[in-house]
Design an enzyme around this catalytic site. Structure first.
Site, short mmCIF file in Angstrom:
data_model
loop_
_atom_site.label_atom_id
_atom_site.label_comp_id
_atom_site.label_asym_id
_atom_site.label_seq_id
_atom_site.Cartn_x
_atom_site.Cartn_y
_atom_site.Cartn_z
N ASP A 83 -13.23 8.34 -8.06
CA ASP A 83 -12.12 9.18 -7.61
C ASP A 83 -10.80 8.73 -8.21
O ASP A 83 -10.68 7.61 -8.71
CB ASP A 83 -12.03 9.15 -6.08
CG ASP A 83 -11.82 7.75 -5.52
OD1 ASP A 83 -12.43 6.79 -6.06
OD2 ASP A 83 -11.04 7.58 -4.57
N GLU A 145 -12.61 5.45 -3.20
CA GLU A 145 -11.94 4.14 -3.19
C GLU A 145 -10.47 4.30 -2.88
O GLU A 145 -9.87 3.47 -2.19
CB GLU A 145 -12.12 3.45 -4.55
CG GLU A 145 -11.66 2.00 -4.57
CD GLU A 145 -10.20 1.79 -4.97
OE1 GLU A 145 -9.72 0.66 -4.86
OE2 GLU A 145 -9.53 2.77 -5.39
#
Ligand SMILES: [Zn+2]
Length: 384
Positions: A83, A145
């Site tokens: 991400d 994350e």
């Protein structure tokens, strides 16, 4: 027959062109499956066994990928998050989702933080053959994350993957990192009773109680700073920042409700649960003292502090290979979660954190080949 995987440049282009923003703001949050599917395709073609681990409650939207080449005990994990943070395209010189080369740099959202790392890890991996491996190489791709670390938490929950060592390719300009602080974000909510300001007996003032809370927290901050110190960090003490406060509405009303949010950054060796207990023990008596209801609670689960020993095999190895001694950084990563699985863990990857989380994020071209070479050496040491 294994098919050819695309060239590094093509992989970089496709990763950057696959949006995978994660955010605590629901309107901004996107699925990471496009990135996972691309990695899955490339890694399967190289002979990796691929397992897509859907995140609980996010099935069909968010997943981790555990891709394993070779078998045996031990081995090496090369880990990254799929991400990115959200971006402001209007502030970029070029489209954040189109890999753009200029000034010897690749620009794009996620080039250094950190989808670019996957292309380089795959490039390093493809020069090996699984039949050579005595221990496995695992490429790990995680979800979320940048928002909740729920991908890393799901891995800890599942007890996988297991290997001897793990390298997380966050942007550190290829310098090894063996320590960072943790992050806690906590809130205190006080419910008092409003009333006419002319007579304090008509209510219970939440702002008065909050004054007590602030004094306790500032006292705790002083104590923690006296008790804990680590000179490897540029800010060598644990910090507690009073971030925002909201309460009351009018000067002539007794304040009925007040809320505070603060963050706390513990040093390695401090436990999140221990700190939460300490905070609630200190604040608890204030409820009775001020006649209010007082509650302290976490705004998110928190990230534990991280430290791998200076004399660990992996730290020693990368210090020799890079010529840099392992350092501490100010940002948090998934390292404490991979370490909790029992792996010797460091953070080390291409690009600089100074370019992350801002417009015109880039990966300098001169970082690419050294990264591939370094990863090849590590794969050789751990897997052959
Ligand atoms: Zn990152």
């Amino acid at each position: 027959m294994t098919r050819q995987t695309p060239a590094t440049l093509t992989m970089l282009q496709e990763l950057i062109a696959s949006p995978s923003v994660s955010s605590t703001a629901e309107v901004l949050d996107q699925s990471n499956l496009e990135v996972i599917n691309r990695l899955h395709g490339w890694l399967s073609d190289l002979g990796f066994e691929c397992e897509v681990m859907m995140l609980p409650g996010e099935e069909g939207r968010k997943a981790n990928l555990i891709a394993t080449l070779g078998q045996g005990p031990g081995g090496l994990v090369l880990s990254g998050h799929t991400d990115t943070v959200p971006c402001n395209p209007e502030l970029w010189q070029s489209d954040p989702f189109t890999l753009t080369e200029r000034d010897n740099r690749f620009y794009g959202l996620g080039t250094c933080d950190m989808k670019g790392f996957f292309a380089l890890a795959i490039e390093a991996a493809r020069s090996f053959d699984a039949t050579q491996f005595k221990q496995p190489l695992i490429i790990l791709a995680t979800a979320d994350e940048e928002s909740s670390m729920s991908g890393a938490r799901a891995l800890v929950e599942a007890g996988r993957p297991l290997a001897r060592a793990a390298v997380i390719g966050e942007p550190t300009s290829l310098r090894p990192i063996r320590m960072h602080k943790g992050i806690m974000m906590e809130a205190v909510r006080i419910e008092g009773r409003s009333g006419h300001s002319s007579d304090p007996a008509l209510g219970h003032n939440a702002l008065d109680a909050m004054h007590g809370v602030l004094s306790e927290l500032i006292g705790l901050r002083k104590e923690l700073a006296q008790q804990y110190h680590n000179s490897d960090f540029s800010v060598s003490i644990p910090t507690l920042n009073l971030g925002c406060i909201h309460g009351g509405d009018n000067p002539n009303r007794i304040c009925g409700r007040c809320e505070l949010e603060f963050d706390l950054r513990p040093l390695p060796g401090m436990s999140l649960d221990g700190l939460r207990n300490m905070i609630s023990e200190r604040l608890h008596p204030l409820g009775a003292k001020y006649g209010v209801e007082l509650k302290s609670y976490p705004l998110f689960l928190g990230v534990p502090p991280f430290e791998t020993a200076k004399d660990s095999e992996l730290v020693q190895m990368v210090e020799k290979l890079t010529g840099h001694s392992a350092q501490a950084v100010a940002f948090a990563t998934e390292a404490p979660f991979l370490q909790a699985l029992g792996m010797d863990t460091i953070v080390m990857g291409p690009g600089s954190i100074e370019q992350a989380h801002q417009p015109d994020e880039f990966l300098a071209l001169d970082q690419i080949q050294p990264t591939i070479e370094l990863l090849k050496t590590l794969i050789g040491r751990y897997c052959l």
